[in-house]
Design an enzyme around this catalytic site. Structure first.
Site, PDB file in Angstrom:
ATOM      1  N   ILE A   1      48.665  40.877  39.221  1.00 61.68           N
ATOM      2  CA  ILE A   1      48.022  41.670  38.174  1.00 61.68           C
ATOM      3  C   ILE A   1      48.295  43.159  38.335  1.00 61.68           C
ATOM      4  O   ILE A   1      48.114  43.937  37.399  1.00 61.68           O
ATOM      5  CB  ILE A   1      46.492  41.413  38.135  1.00 61.68           C
ATOM      6  CG1 ILE A   1      45.840  41.788  39.466  1.00 61.68           C
ATOM      7  CG2 ILE A   1      46.214  39.971  37.793  1.00 61.68           C
ATOM      8  CD1 ILE A   1      44.328  41.711  39.434  1.00 61.68           C
ATOM      9  N   GLU A   2      48.719  43.577  39.520  1.00 57.91           N
ATOM     10  CA  GLU A   2      49.029  44.986  39.739  1.00 57.91           C
ATOM     11  C   GLU A   2      50.382  45.363  39.150  1.00 57.91           C
ATOM     12  O   GLU A   2      50.508  46.358  38.445  1.00 57.91           O
ATOM     13  CB  GLU A   2      49.036  45.295  41.246  1.00 57.91           C
ATOM     14  CG  GLU A   2      47.660  45.373  41.883  1.00 57.91           C
ATOM     15  CD  GLU A   2      46.911  46.617  41.474  1.00 57.91           C
ATOM     16  OE1 GLU A   2      47.476  47.466  40.756  1.00 57.91           O
ATOM     17  OE2 GLU A   2      45.743  46.745  41.858  1.00 57.91           O
ATOM     18  N   SER A   3      51.420  44.589  39.474  1.00 60.64           N
ATOM     19  CA  SER A   3      52.784  44.994  39.145  1.00 60.64           C
ATOM     20  C   SER A   3      53.627  43.885  38.544  1.00 60.64           C
ATOM     21  O   SER A   3      54.813  44.102  38.289  1.00 60.64           O
ATOM     22  CB  SER A   3      53.477  45.486  40.423  1.00 60.64           C
ATOM     23  OG  SER A   3      53.529  44.439  41.387  1.00 60.64           O
TER      24      SER A   3
END
Length: 572
Positions: free
Chosen positions: A155-157
């Site tokens: 979900i970050e990158s």
């Protein structure tokens, strides 16, 4: 993402944009059942992670996906699968996770977005996970952290190591610069360890461990990883007392953080139950086994690629921390990751690699500045700055300021030269004067015999008398070039190296003979013809005299000279 006061997250570098859902936000309650989080709420906006809108086409260009994973490029066209709440609750409960994975309407919306609208994104991430998940697991195990945290980079990158958010967070784990350097990561012009999967994963595990030790609750630790401990502490104060977790302080958190923990739960779900949602499993086309060699010399990726026959894209994928394709091993040892069979080849060929095309990649250690005067000169010639006049016709939309910038002059200079006001009309022709640098080769000075001279400079004789050697009716020829050096005759006379009309030398010889005795008692006078680019300082320096003496000898009241002007050079 481990950011303090970050307003947006995930990867702008992947072309992402926030996806907004309308959901119901709970009323403040410290003991609300997360299964019914929407029961007593009214209509706010939940901002989901930008990685949901990752540009999957760009991801498909990833070298690893092209070479090591088998993907279904028609994933988004396959029909979606309907799933009841009870099934989702049951599946979440069966995940082998230490971190609590509760179900509610917000979590359901996140799961359905992955499962129904981003099948291709999920499949791409499954393909990348074949390479990255073992790296994450190793770091988490080393610090005794829950393995389900391996899905935070999803979900970050979206598992893109070079991802950069609009707020400046970088890498798989999206560290801000201050957080990264505080954790000991190196960030400079050449190296950014936030993009290093191994180093950044270790730092993320350490940082998450610190957050968990602070809050004693994984949902709060994950929320703090996203918006920073300051925002979480503020939300906890506003929520009041009692046992607080993410769901208890939910309405008091920043909007993007309210979607962060649900997205984390959804990522865990979809990366484990993708088959149940008609998403093809990512298959390994062939295994990739890597090894590491420590580089102690400065080397460019293209040098490695040229000598070893490895694509530059492959080296970049395995070593994303080197921002400019340069490993500065001359500063300190740096790791280079290559396919395992290539590491020994690198060690055996390191000299050839480092010495390959050195003129293109070498850096100078010591550089001496050029010496000389402002115009610059050498034995063969010199550079001079010439005043050049140009003309410019004013076009539509142009102003004096834009024209001045174009030619590198001032508005005042244009106005003065053209006697115009502050504005000019379209079509007007303006005169522009600028300086242009030009190289002039010097002509070698040749010794001139007294009998061959055209101008013999005799002491104590007026210049006008010396010019009278031409016959009646003839116009004495103007010297084209006055030599910088003067030949000395056996009588002591100094002769200028100049050109004149044929016969002038013969006519001047008697005059030279008459003054032979006078030349023995006093030195000859010298004259210099001013050339382009010369000034009094340069001329004085050339003849070993001073500007004041030059001005006094020629009765000059200013320093201005004109090209072709004849100057008397005083004796030293």
């Amino acid at each position: 993402m481990n950011v303090f006061l970050k307003n947006k997250f995930a990867t702008a570098a992947l072309g992402a944009a926030a996806y907004v859902w309308t959901v119901l936000v709970p009323a403040p309650a410290s003991a609300q059942n997360v299964l019914h989080i929407s029961d007593q709420t009214s209509n706010p906006v939940l901002i989901m992670p930008e990685s949901f809108e990752t540009d999957t086409r760009k991801m498909l260009e990833n070298w690893y996906l092209q070479n090591y994973a088998v993907l279904d490029y028609d994933a988004d066209s396959r029909p979606s699968v309907d799933v009841t709440d009870d099934v989702l609750i049951d599946r979440l409960g069966k995940l082998p996770a230490e971190i609590e994975m509760p179900f509610n309407s917000v979590v359901k919306n996140s799961i359905m977005f992955y499962a129904n609208r981003r099948k291709q994104l999920v499949e791409n991430m499954l393909g990348l996970s074949l390479y990255y998940m073992p790296i994450f697991d190793e770091a988490l195990d080393r610090h005794q952290m829950p393995r389900e945290l391996r899905y935070l980079p999803v979900i970050e990158s979206a598992l893109e190591p070079t991802a950069q958010s609009r707020a400046g967070a970088v890498g798989l784990w999206q560290f801000m610069n201050g957080t990264a350097t505080g954790l000991g990561l190196e960030v400079n012009s050449l190296v950014d360890e936030r993009r290093d999967p191994y180093v950044s994963s270790d730092a993320a595990a350490r940082y998450l461990k610190q957050l968990y030790q602070t809050y004693g609750d994984w949902s709060l630790a994950i929320a703090a990883y996203n918006c920073g401990p300051g925002n979480v502490n503020k939300a906890m104060r506003r929520a009041g007392g009692g046992k607080l977790d993410f769901w208890a302080i939910y309405p008091f958190l920043p909007a993007e953080t309210r979607g962060y923990v649900p997205a984390f739960i959804a990522a865990n779900y979809i990366m484990n139950y993708y088959k149940e949602h008609n998403i093809s499993p990512a298959l390994a086309r062939r295994p990739i086994v890597t090894d590491t060699v420590h580089v102690t010399r400065r080397v460019h990726f293209e040098q490695i690629a040229d000598v070893m026959g490895i694509p530059v894209s492959e080296i970049r994928t395995l070593n994303p921390q080197y921002k400019k394709d340069v490993i500065p091993g001359d500063i300190k040892p740096y790791p280079l990751i290559l396919p395992s069979l290539q590491t020994l080849a690198y060690v055996a060929n390191e000299d050839s690699i480092v010495n390959h095309n050195t003129s293109k990649y070498a850096r100078r250690g010591v550089v001496e500045p050029a010496s000389g005067n402002v115009t610059g000169s050498d034995a063969r010639g010199e550079y001079v700055d010439e005043l050049v006049t140009q003309y410019h016709t004013v076009r539509k939309g142009e102003t004096l300021s834009s024209i001045a910038r174009k030619y590198g002059v001032t508005v005042a200079a244009i106005r003065k030269l053209n006697k115009c006001g502050k504005t000019v009309k379209r079509g007007r022709r303006l005169k522009i004067q600028t300086y242009k640098r030009r190289y002039i080769e010097s002509k070698p000075a040749q010794p001139v015999e007294a009998a061959d001279t055209t101008n013999v400079l005799i002491p104590d004789m007026p210049a006008a008398a010396q010019d009278s050697t031409a016959t009646v009716g003839e116009t004495p020829a103007e010297p084209a070039v006055v030599a910088d050096t003067v030949a000395t005759t056996e009588t002591g006379r100094r002769v200028a190296d100049a050109f004149s009309t044929p016969g002038a030398a013969e006519k001047s010889a008697p005059a030279a003979s008459k003054k032979k005795s006078a030349s023995k008692s006093s030195p000859a006078m010298q004259y210099h013809r001013v050339r382009k680019g010369e000034n009094l300082f340069k001329i004085a320096k050339r003849y070993g005299t001073t500007v004041d003496k030059l001005k006094a000898a020629n009765k000059l009241t200013s320093d201005n000279l004109s090209v072709g002007q004849r100057l008397l050079v005083p004796n030293k």
